[in-house]
Enzyme design. Structure first.
Site, PDB file in Angstrom:
ATOM      1  N   GLU A  38       9.147 -71.754  76.617  1.00  0.00           N
ATOM      2  CA  GLU A  38      10.287 -72.425  75.986  1.00  0.00           C
ATOM      3  C   GLU A  38       9.969 -72.699  74.522  1.00  0.00           C
ATOM      4  O   GLU A  38       8.807 -72.754  74.123  1.00  0.00           O
ATOM      5  CB  GLU A  38      10.600 -73.740  76.724  1.00  0.00           C
ATOM      6  CG  GLU A  38      11.207 -73.499  78.095  1.00  0.00           C
ATOM      7  CD  GLU A  38      11.700 -74.793  78.754  1.00  0.00           C
ATOM      8  OE1 GLU A  38      11.721 -75.851  78.095  1.00  0.00           O
ATOM      9  OE2 GLU A  38      12.070 -74.732  79.943  1.00  0.00           O
ATOM     10  N   HIS A 125      28.472 -53.314  63.574  1.00  0.00           N
ATOM     11  CA  HIS A 125      29.064 -52.176  64.278  1.00  0.00           C
ATOM     12  C   HIS A 125      30.509 -52.541  64.633  1.00  0.00           C
ATOM     13  O   HIS A 125      30.751 -53.376  65.490  1.00  0.00           O
ATOM     14  CB  HIS A 125      28.260 -51.878  65.536  1.00  0.00           C
ATOM     15  CG  HIS A 125      28.578 -50.548  66.118  1.00  0.00           C
ATOM     16  ND1 HIS A 125      27.926 -49.392  65.730  1.00  0.00           N
ATOM     17  CD2 HIS A 125      29.498 -50.175  67.019  1.00  0.00           C
ATOM     18  CE1 HIS A 125      28.427 -48.370  66.392  1.00  0.00           C
ATOM     19  NE2 HIS A 125      29.378 -48.818  67.190  1.00  0.00           N
ATOM     20  N   LYS A 189      28.422 -36.039  68.427  1.00  0.00           N
ATOM     21  CA  LYS A 189      27.321 -36.517  69.287  1.00  0.00           C
ATOM     22  C   LYS A 189      27.817 -36.815  70.695  1.00  0.00           C
ATOM     23  O   LYS A 189      28.877 -37.400  70.871  1.00  0.00           O
ATOM     24  CB  LYS A 189      26.707 -37.782  68.683  1.00  0.00           C
ATOM     25  CG  LYS A 189      25.627 -38.445  69.544  1.00  0.00           C
ATOM     26  CD  LYS A 189      24.772 -39.404  68.729  1.00  0.00           C
ATOM     27  CE  LYS A 189      25.086 -40.851  69.001  1.00  0.00           C
ATOM     28  NZ  LYS A 189      24.219 -41.785  68.257  1.00  0.00           N
ATOM     29  N   ARG A 191      26.085 -38.746  74.092  1.00  0.00           N
ATOM     30  CA  ARG A 191      24.905 -39.473  74.543  1.00  0.00           C
ATOM     31  C   ARG A 191      24.929 -39.541  76.060  1.00  0.00           C
ATOM     32  O   ARG A 191      25.943 -39.919  76.647  1.00  0.00           O
ATOM     33  CB  ARG A 191      24.895 -40.888  73.953  1.00  0.00           C
ATOM     34  CG  ARG A 191      23.658 -41.691  74.315  1.00  0.00           C
ATOM     35  CD  ARG A 191      23.735 -43.101  73.753  1.00  0.00           C
ATOM     36  NE  ARG A 191      23.431 -43.213  72.336  1.00  0.00           N
ATOM     37  CZ  ARG A 191      22.211 -43.216  71.813  1.00  0.00           C
ATOM     38  NH1 ARG A 191      21.150 -43.086  72.603  1.00  0.00           N
ATOM     39  NH2 ARG A 191      22.029 -43.353  70.520  1.00  0.00           N
TER      40      ARG A 191
HETATM   41  C1  R5P Z   1      25.412 -45.757  67.506  1.00  0.00           C
HETATM   42  O1  R5P Z   1      26.495 -46.165  67.728  1.00  0.00           O
HETATM   43  C2  R5P Z   1      24.678 -46.137  66.285  1.00  0.00           C
HETATM   44  O2  R5P Z   1      25.459 -45.929  65.154  1.00  0.00           O
HETATM   45  C3  R5P Z   1      23.384 -45.351  66.155  1.00  0.00           C
HETATM   46  O3  R5P Z   1      23.668 -43.978  66.025  1.00  0.00           O
HETATM   47  C4  R5P Z   1      22.504 -45.534  67.336  1.00  0.00           C
HETATM   48  O4  R5P Z   1      22.368 -46.899  67.618  1.00  0.00           O
HETATM   49  C5  R5P Z   1      21.138 -44.928  67.110  1.00  0.00           C
HETATM   50  O5  R5P Z   1      20.346 -45.170  68.226  1.00  0.00           O
HETATM   51  P1  R5P Z   1      19.041 -44.322  68.515  1.00  0.00           P
HETATM   52  O6  R5P Z   1      18.160 -44.435  67.324  1.00  0.00           O
HETATM   53  O7  R5P Z   1      18.462 -44.990  69.734  1.00  0.00           O
HETATM   54  O8  R5P Z   1      19.495 -42.922  68.791  1.00  0.00           O
END
Ligand code: R5P
Length: 299
Positions: A38, A125, A189, A191
């Site tokens: 804590e 973001h 992209k 993911r």
């Molecule tokens: C995604 O929405 C962000 O703009 C970055 O592209 C992302 O957080 C990058 O993450 P990482 O380095 O894990 O690929």
């Protein structure tokens, strides 16, 4: 109303630069950790207006001490508490992507928004969020961008293409390209996991022999920028500089990025990192025109 900057020890660098730029005093927040984990912060020299500088990378470690410090500042007499959090976490989960998940953006917003009077943050973001104020309990939110300052650090850019690694990075790529007078593009992209991404370069021949500045708001695992570097190498780019607003990546990832062809990595000091080259203090200080040099509100 007088004002003072308050900061934990690990933010002493950027908070000190901010205090100097605003010509305000800097008061340390001491943090005691009990053996069971804590935390107990102690604030000092509380003014009417407490400006708390806390960048919130590693948020799970930092949030509870921050909330306790805000409570302590109120109890010590602060009538206004402004949070300056250059990096605001949990905003990427700005929708419920899959059943069973939380809406993290709204959880962090309610948690902090209820306790503070206003928020200043840098390049949050905002992909699906047009206005952060409703997220932070209706409190005023000042959103700043590090990109113009990063453009200066990146220097003149003749015959350069600015590239964002995904459609979400388009606002940063567009702003940087405009500051440098360069064209910009974004990759496509997809993911499929924390470290599993696929990227497609829109027009590979365009990049042959060119200097490219690859910009993203966040680099975390580095998967996105590492693959973008690979795509640019395949396309024959002459030189690739990386610009990252919030550097969340570790030392191994930094080594990998350089080994994958990054000529240099430039980041803002929103998160403490060896690649920091752009101090945000002037930008943050300029956002407080209502404070006089001695910390009082202008009449
Ligand atoms: C995604 O929405 C962000 O703009 C970055 O592209 C992302 O957080 C990058 O993450 P990482 O380095 O894990 O690929």
């Amino acid at each position: 109303m007088t004002a003072r900057i308050h900061a934990f020890d690990d933010d002493a660098g950027p908070a000190g630069r901010l205090a100097e730029a605003m010509r305000l005093g800097l008061a340390r927040i001491d943090l005691h950790r009990f053996p069971d984990g804590e935390s107990l912060p102690t604030v000092r020299d509380t003014a009417d207006h407490a400006i708390v500088y806390r960048s919130l990378d590693r948020p799970d470690d930092k949030l509870m001490p921050l909330l306790l410090a805000v409570d302590a500042l109120r109890r010590a007499g602060a009538r206004r508490i402004s949070l300056v959090a250059p990096y605001m976490p949990y905003l990427r989960q700005d929708t419920v992507f899959a059943p069973g998940q939380p809406l993290s953006r709204d959880v962090i917003g309610a948690l902090l928004g209820e306790q503070i009077d206003d928020l200043t943050t840098v390049d949050p973001h905002l992909h699906r969020t047009h206005d952060l104020s409703p997220v932070f309990a209706g409190k005023p939110v000042r959103v700043l961008s590090a990109v113009p300052a990063m453009a200066k650090a990146l220097g003149p850019a003749p015959d350069t293409i600015v590239l964002g690694p995904d459609s979400e990075s388009a606002p940063w790529a567009r702003t940087l390209a405009s500051a440098l007078g360069a064209p910009f593009q974004t990759l496509a992209k997809t993911r499929s996991g924390d470290r599993l991404v696929d990227l497609a370069l829109p027009d590979p021949p365009l990049f042959a022999g060119r200097r490219v500045i690859l910009i993203d708001d966040i680099c975390s695992s580095g998967a996105t920028l590492l693959l973008a570097l690979r795509r640019l190498a395949e396309a024959g780019a002459a030189r690739v500089d990386l610009a990252v607003v919030h550097a969340l990546f570790d030392a191994i990832t930094e080594t990998r990025l350089l080994a994958a062809g990054a000529a240099r990595i430039v980041s803002s000091d929103s998160c403490r990192h060896p690649t920091n080259q752009v101090a945000l203090a002037p930008l943050l200080a300029a956002a407080w025109p209502s404070l006089t040099p001695d910390g009082a509100d202008r009449p």
